[in-house]
Design an enzyme around this catalytic site. Sequence first.
Site, PDB file in Angstrom:
ATOM      1  CG  HIS A   5      -3.241   5.207   0.269  1.00  0.00           C
ATOM      2  ND1 HIS A   5      -3.299   4.129  -0.580  1.00  0.00           N
ATOM      3  CD2 HIS A   5      -4.305   5.089   1.093  1.00  0.00           C
ATOM      4  CE1 HIS A   5      -4.357   3.407  -0.306  1.00  0.00           C
ATOM      5  NE2 HIS A   5      -4.986   3.960   0.711  1.00  0.00           N
ATOM      6  CE  LYS A  36      -3.475   2.010   3.060  1.00  0.00           C
ATOM      7  NZ  LYS A  36      -4.413   1.733   4.154  1.00  0.00           N
TER       8      LYS A  36
END
Length: 213
Positions: free
Chosen positions: A105, A103
């Site tokens: 963000h 991921k």
Amino acid sequence: MKAYQREFIEFALERQVLRFGEFTLKSGRTSPYFFNAGLFNTGKDLARLGRFYAAALMDSGIEFDLLFGPAYKGIPIATTTAVALCDHHDVDIPYCFNRKEAKTHGEGGSLVGSELKGKVMLVDDVITAGTAIRESMDIINAHNAQLAGVLIALDRQEKGKGELSAIQEVERDFGCQIVSIIKLADLISYLSEKPGMEAELASVSAYREQYGI
Ligand SMILES: O=P(O)(O)OC[C@H]1O[C@H](OP(=O)(O)OP(=O)(O)O)[C@H](O)[C@@H]1O
Ligand SMILES: O=C(O)c1cc(=O)[nH]c(=O)[nH]1
């Protein structure tokens, strides 16, 4: 075969987690049976599944600090095992799991849950050729953690790269113990005792002749 193993096979058949037919495996092999833990798909099923895993883990006597569930199917397994260890064995163990894609963000990264450190107990549904376990080992090594053991529902007892089973190769390469709730041999003895399952017994036995150890 022990009573809880028969009970587990019946649970898996009832929920169609264990099915007979023609299935392509991750290894490319064509198998006459398949174990899809994703079909333990209700709260009640998952709670019951967790009790089987937790009991097998406590029985194994292996010491560990953390449960790791490889994405994707290892995730609910690690979660329900952690809950069952707490509810039924009074043991509170941290757990974590990986993302297949990092991921970029928010909190970012590839791991979710507790910090990956110490003696790690890897929990998953099946081992066929051992690829998923080796991928998880890369993650465990990258965090300087140690593999304490591996717990799976079904040991398919298949050849790995050579003459040893995939599980024997993993045990040899990583110096760990692998525990399973059931093995292919248990499934075969269950089928051989069950009237009306002759065709399944024949196809699974033929597969074991080809790929089994
Ligand atoms: O021993 P192997 O040959 O690696 O095969 C077994 C692995 O394959 C399946 O996972 P898969 O990678 O299909 O991912 P999933 O959990 O996302 O379904 C299964 O859940 C095991 O992790
Ligand atoms: O080898 C596999 O890909 C495999 C076998 C099996 O029985 N279940 C599963 O989810 N994957």
